[in-house]
Design a protein around this motif. Structure first.
Motif, PDB file in Angstrom:
ATOM      1  N   ASP A 130       0.862  -1.172   0.000  1.00  0.00           N
ATOM      2  CA  ASP A 130       0.000   0.000   0.000  1.00  0.00           C
ATOM      3  C   ASP A 130       0.904   1.229   0.000  1.00  0.00           C
ATOM      4  O   ASP A 130       1.497   1.576   1.035  1.00  0.00           O
ATOM      5  CB  ASP A 130      -0.903  -0.016   1.238  1.00  0.00           C
ATOM      6  CG  ASP A 130      -1.869   1.143   1.281  1.00  0.00           C
ATOM      7  OD1 ASP A 130      -1.548   2.237   0.785  1.00  0.00           O
ATOM      8  OD2 ASP A 130      -2.963   0.946   1.844  1.00  0.00           O
ATOM      9  N   GLU A 131       1.033   1.875  -1.174  1.00  0.00           N
ATOM     10  CA  GLU A 131       1.962   2.996  -1.298  1.00  0.00           C
ATOM     11  C   GLU A 131       1.616   4.151  -0.363  1.00  0.00           C
ATOM     12  O   GLU A 131       2.499   4.761   0.246  1.00  0.00           O
ATOM     13  CB  GLU A 131       2.020   3.508  -2.746  1.00  0.00           C
ATOM     14  CG  GLU A 131       3.092   4.561  -2.920  1.00  0.00           C
ATOM     15  CD  GLU A 131       3.391   4.896  -4.366  1.00  0.00           C
ATOM     16  OE1 GLU A 131       4.109   5.865  -4.574  1.00  0.00           O
ATOM     17  OE2 GLU A 131       2.923   4.172  -5.257  1.00  0.00           O
ATOM     18  N   GLY A 132       0.338   4.446  -0.223  1.00  0.00           N
ATOM     19  CA  GLY A 132      -0.072   5.520   0.688  1.00  0.00           C
ATOM     20  C   GLY A 132       0.348   5.238   2.114  1.00  0.00           C
ATOM     21  O   GLY A 132       0.871   6.121   2.818  1.00  0.00           O
ATOM     22  N   LEU A 133       0.133   4.002   2.552  1.00  0.00           N
ATOM     23  CA  LEU A 133       0.526   3.616   3.903  1.00  0.00           C
ATOM     24  C   LEU A 133       2.047   3.663   4.058  1.00  0.00           C
ATOM     25  O   LEU A 133       2.559   4.108   5.093  1.00  0.00           O
ATOM     26  CB  LEU A 133       0.003   2.215   4.226  1.00  0.00           C
ATOM     27  CG  LEU A 133       0.350   1.667   5.611  1.00  0.00           C
ATOM     28  CD1 LEU A 133      -0.182   2.574   6.714  1.00  0.00           C
ATOM     29  CD2 LEU A 133      -0.187   0.240   5.759  1.00  0.00           C
ATOM     30  N   ALA A 134       2.768   3.239   3.030  1.00  0.00           N
ATOM     31  CA  ALA A 134       4.228   3.289   3.082  1.00  0.00           C
ATOM     32  C   ALA A 134       4.717   4.720   3.284  1.00  0.00           C
ATOM     33  O   ALA A 134       5.633   4.972   4.074  1.00  0.00           O
ATOM     34  CB  ALA A 134       4.821   2.699   1.799  1.00  0.00           C
ATOM     35  N   HIS A 135       4.095   5.662   2.586  1.00  0.00           N
ATOM     36  CA  HIS A 135       4.484   7.070   2.747  1.00  0.00           C
ATOM     37  C   HIS A 135       4.122   7.582   4.142  1.00  0.00           C
ATOM     38  O   HIS A 135       4.893   8.342   4.736  1.00  0.00           O
ATOM     39  CB  HIS A 135       3.832   7.928   1.666  1.00  0.00           C
ATOM     40  CG  HIS A 135       4.557   7.870   0.362  1.00  0.00           C
ATOM     41  ND1 HIS A 135       5.563   8.746   0.026  1.00  0.00           N
ATOM     42  CD2 HIS A 135       4.437   7.015  -0.683  1.00  0.00           C
ATOM     43  CE1 HIS A 135       6.026   8.444  -1.174  1.00  0.00           C
ATOM     44  NE2 HIS A 135       5.355   7.398  -1.627  1.00  0.00           N
ATOM     45  N   LEU A 136       2.972   7.175   4.665  1.00  0.00           N
ATOM     46  CA  LEU A 136       2.586   7.603   6.010  1.00  0.00           C
ATOM     47  C   LEU A 136       3.571   7.086   7.061  1.00  0.00           C
ATOM     48  O   LEU A 136       3.951   7.821   7.983  1.00  0.00           O
ATOM     49  CB  LEU A 136       1.177   7.116   6.344  1.00  0.00           C
ATOM     50  CG  LEU A 136       0.035   7.834   5.650  1.00  0.00           C
ATOM     51  CD1 LEU A 136      -1.294   7.131   5.957  1.00  0.00           C
ATOM     52  CD2 LEU A 136      -0.032   9.296   6.068  1.00  0.00           C
ATOM     53  N   ILE A 137       3.993   5.847   6.911  1.00  0.00           N
ATOM     54  CA  ILE A 137       4.967   5.276   7.845  1.00  0.00           C
ATOM     55  C   ILE A 137       6.279   6.044   7.761  1.00  0.00           C
ATOM     56  O   ILE A 137       6.863   6.422   8.779  1.00  0.00           O
ATOM     57  CB  ILE A 137       5.176   3.771   7.569  1.00  0.00           C
ATOM     58  CG1 ILE A 137       3.905   3.002   7.940  1.00  0.00           C
ATOM     59  CG2 ILE A 137       6.391   3.231   8.312  1.00  0.00           C
ATOM     60  CD1 ILE A 137       3.898   1.554   7.469  1.00  0.00           C
ATOM     61  N   GLU A 138       6.740   6.286   6.553  1.00  0.00           N
ATOM     62  CA  GLU A 138       8.004   6.994   6.376  1.00  0.00           C
ATOM     63  C   GLU A 138       7.921   8.422   6.906  1.00  0.00           C
ATOM     64  O   GLU A 138       8.839   8.924   7.550  1.00  0.00           O
ATOM     65  CB  GLU A 138       8.409   6.994   4.897  1.00  0.00           C
ATOM     66  CG  GLU A 138       9.857   7.270   4.702  1.00  0.00           C
ATOM     67  CD  GLU A 138      10.385   6.752   3.377  1.00  0.00           C
ATOM     68  OE1 GLU A 138      11.513   7.134   3.060  1.00  0.00           O
ATOM     69  OE2 GLU A 138       9.706   5.995   2.678  1.00  0.00           O
TER      70      GLU A 138
END
Length: 129
Positions: free
Chosen positions: A3-11
Motif C-alpha cells: 500500500d503505497e499511501g501507507l508506506a508514505h505515512l509510515i516513512e
C-alpha cells in the motif's frame, strides 16, 4: 499487499529512516524521508551519497552517513544519530535542511537546459552550427 499511501505515512511518521544499502543506484526512499523531515541514516553509495550529507558536514548536512558495510559502522552511526536526536535544535536543523531540498524534475530540467545552452554556444564559437 503493498500500500503505497501507507508506506508514505509510515516513512513520514518516523524520526529516522535507515537505509544501509550495499549498492543503491538511485534511491527514492531517502528523498521521500528528507522531504518528510525523517532524518536518513545511509551508507555512502550511489544515489544515497549524492543526496544525504552527514551531520558532521555543518550547514548543508541533512542526515547521517557511514562508509564501511559492517554492523559496527552502522551501529556507530546509529549511536551518533540518537545522540543528536537528544539535542532538539540540532535535530530540527537536520529536518529542515532535508525538507528544504529540491529533488524535483524541474530542477534537473533547468540543469539540462544549462548544459545544452553551453554546448550550443561552444558550437557557435567553433563555426560548427
Amino acid at each position: 499487499g503493498f500500500d503505497e499511501g501507507l508506506a508514505h505515512l509510515i516513512e513520514a511518521g518516523a524520526d529516522l529512516f535507515l537505509m544501509p544499502s550495499q549498492f543503491e543506484p538511485c534511491g527514492l526512499n531517502q528523498m521521500y524521508s528528507l522531504r518528510y523531515g525523517t532524518v536518513p541514516v545511509v551508507r555512502r553509495t550511489g544515489g544515497l551519497a549524492d543526496t544525504v550529507r552527514d551531520e558532521k558536514e555543518g550547514a548543508k548536512s541533512n542526515g547521517f552517513v557511514f562508509d564501511d558495510y559492517t554492523p559496527a559502522a552502522l551501529r556507530e552511526t546509529l549511536v551518533r544519530a540518537l545522540g543528536v536526536y537528544q539535542d532538539g535544535k540540532r535535530w530540527l536543523r537536520l529536518q529542515r535542511a532535508g525538507m528544504g531540498l529540491d529533488h524535483s524534475w524541474d530542477r534537473s530540467a533547468r540543469e539540462y537546459v544549462k548544459i545544452y545552452e553551453r554546448a550550443i554556444s561552444k558550437g557557435d564559437r567553433n563555426g560548427s552550427r
